[in-house]
Design a protein around this motif. Sequence first.
Motif, PDB file in Angstrom:
ATOM      1  N   HIS A  62      19.270  -8.683  -4.296  1.00 41.40           N
ATOM      2  CA  HIS A  62      19.550  -8.877  -3.247  1.00 41.40           C
ATOM      3  C   HIS A  62      21.218  -9.403  -2.495  1.00 41.40           C
ATOM      4  N   ALA A  63      22.119  -8.954  -3.076  1.00 39.65           N
ATOM      5  CA  ALA A  63      23.473  -8.797  -2.858  1.00 39.65           C
ATOM      6  C   ALA A  63      23.377  -7.570  -2.294  1.00 39.65           C
ATOM      7  N   SER A  64      22.445  -6.480  -2.295  1.00 40.19           N
ATOM      8  CA  SER A  64      22.937  -4.891  -1.443  1.00 40.19           C
ATOM      9  C   SER A  64      21.743  -4.914  -0.529  1.00 40.19           C
ATOM     10  N   LEU A  65      21.017  -6.472  -0.033  1.00 42.10           N
ATOM     11  CA  LEU A  65      20.261  -6.437   0.321  1.00 42.10           C
ATOM     12  C   LEU A  65      21.135  -6.989   2.307  1.00 42.10           C
ATOM     13  N   ARG A  66      21.913  -7.936   1.583  1.00 46.57           N
ATOM     14  CA  ARG A  66      23.026  -8.172   1.805  1.00 46.57           C
ATOM     15  C   ARG A  66      23.888  -7.661   3.193  1.00 46.57           C
ATOM     16  N   ALA A  67      24.058  -6.962   1.871  1.00 45.86           N
ATOM     17  CA  ALA A  67      25.359  -5.662   2.786  1.00 45.86           C
ATOM     18  C   ALA A  67      25.205  -4.266   3.329  1.00 45.86           C
ATOM     19  N   GLY A  68      23.681  -4.782   3.177  1.00 50.72           N
ATOM     20  CA  GLY A  68      22.923  -4.077   4.496  1.00 50.72           C
ATOM     21  C   GLY A  68      22.805  -2.006   3.183  1.00 50.72           C
ATOM     22  N   ASP A  69      22.359  -2.296   1.896  1.00 47.21           N
ATOM     23  CA  ASP A  69      22.381  -0.633   1.255  1.00 47.21           C
ATOM     24  C   ASP A  69      20.546  -1.061   0.638  1.00 47.21           C
ATOM     25  N   HIS A  70      19.957  -0.407   1.945  1.00 51.01           N
ATOM     26  CA  HIS A  70      18.729  -1.132   1.416  1.00 51.01           C
ATOM     27  C   HIS A  70      17.970  -0.050   0.580  1.00 51.01           C
TER      28      HIS A  70
ATOM     29  N   THR B 245      13.724  -4.804   6.959  1.00 47.34           N
ATOM     30  CA  THR B 245      12.271  -5.650   7.267  1.00 47.34           C
ATOM     31  C   THR B 245      11.457  -4.638   5.824  1.00 47.34           C
ATOM     32  N   GLU B 246      12.036  -3.344   6.115  1.00 49.38           N
ATOM     33  CA  GLU B 246      11.534  -2.593   4.577  1.00 49.38           C
ATOM     34  C   GLU B 246      11.629  -3.108   3.352  1.00 49.38           C
ATOM     35  N   ALA B 247      13.179  -3.632   3.292  1.00 47.04           N
ATOM     36  CA  ALA B 247      13.731  -3.496   2.159  1.00 47.04           C
ATOM     37  C   ALA B 247      13.169  -5.081   1.655  1.00 47.04           C
ATOM     38  N   VAL B 248      13.327  -6.131   2.646  1.00 47.74           N
ATOM     39  CA  VAL B 248      12.997  -7.102   1.963  1.00 47.74           C
ATOM     40  C   VAL B 248      11.665  -7.314   2.361  1.00 47.74           C
ATOM     41  N   THR B 249      10.408  -6.641   2.110  1.00 48.51           N
ATOM     42  CA  THR B 249       8.804  -6.546   2.238  1.00 48.51           C
ATOM     43  C   THR B 249       9.332  -6.100   0.457  1.00 48.51           C
ATOM     44  N   TYR B 250       9.333  -5.152  -0.128  1.00 53.04           N
ATOM     45  CA  TYR B 250       9.564  -4.609  -1.105  1.00 53.04           C
ATOM     46  C   TYR B 250      10.079  -5.492  -2.685  1.00 53.04           C
ATOM     47  N   TYR B 251      11.686  -6.180  -1.789  1.00 53.15           N
ATOM     48  CA  TYR B 251      12.407  -7.233  -2.660  1.00 53.15           C
ATOM     49  C   TYR B 251      11.252  -8.322  -2.807  1.00 53.15           C
TER      50      TYR B 251
END
Length: 109
Positions: free
Chosen positions: A20-28, A91-97
């Motif tokens: 989640h922190a990586s998502l916010r930081a842009g490390d998808h 959006t791809e990263a959040v889908t996997y998450y």
Amino acid sequence: MAKVDKIQDEKLRASLKAAHASLRAGDHRDVVQRAGEAYLELLRRKPELLQGAGFTRQMRIFMFPRLGAHLEVEDGTPVGVSFDRENFGFTEAVTYYEFAVDNLVREGL
């Protein structure tokens, strides 16, 4: 991030909080990697999810998002995450998450 807090396993919860922190930081890519590893761990700990014949068994493998990463399968069992590319969008990263979090919570891990 309340749903992540429902993950029972401390190690998996910590990994998905880091995702989640990586998502916010842009490390998808890190998000996709962590989500894939968490889902693989779920299937390792609950092999009964891969039990059954035909369609039922395959759904656990085919349900995994295919947005640039996919499960590597050997003898019908997922063994790793393979990347088709290095860069992922939000959006791809959040889908996997969300896929990983939803499955871990649903299965009680």
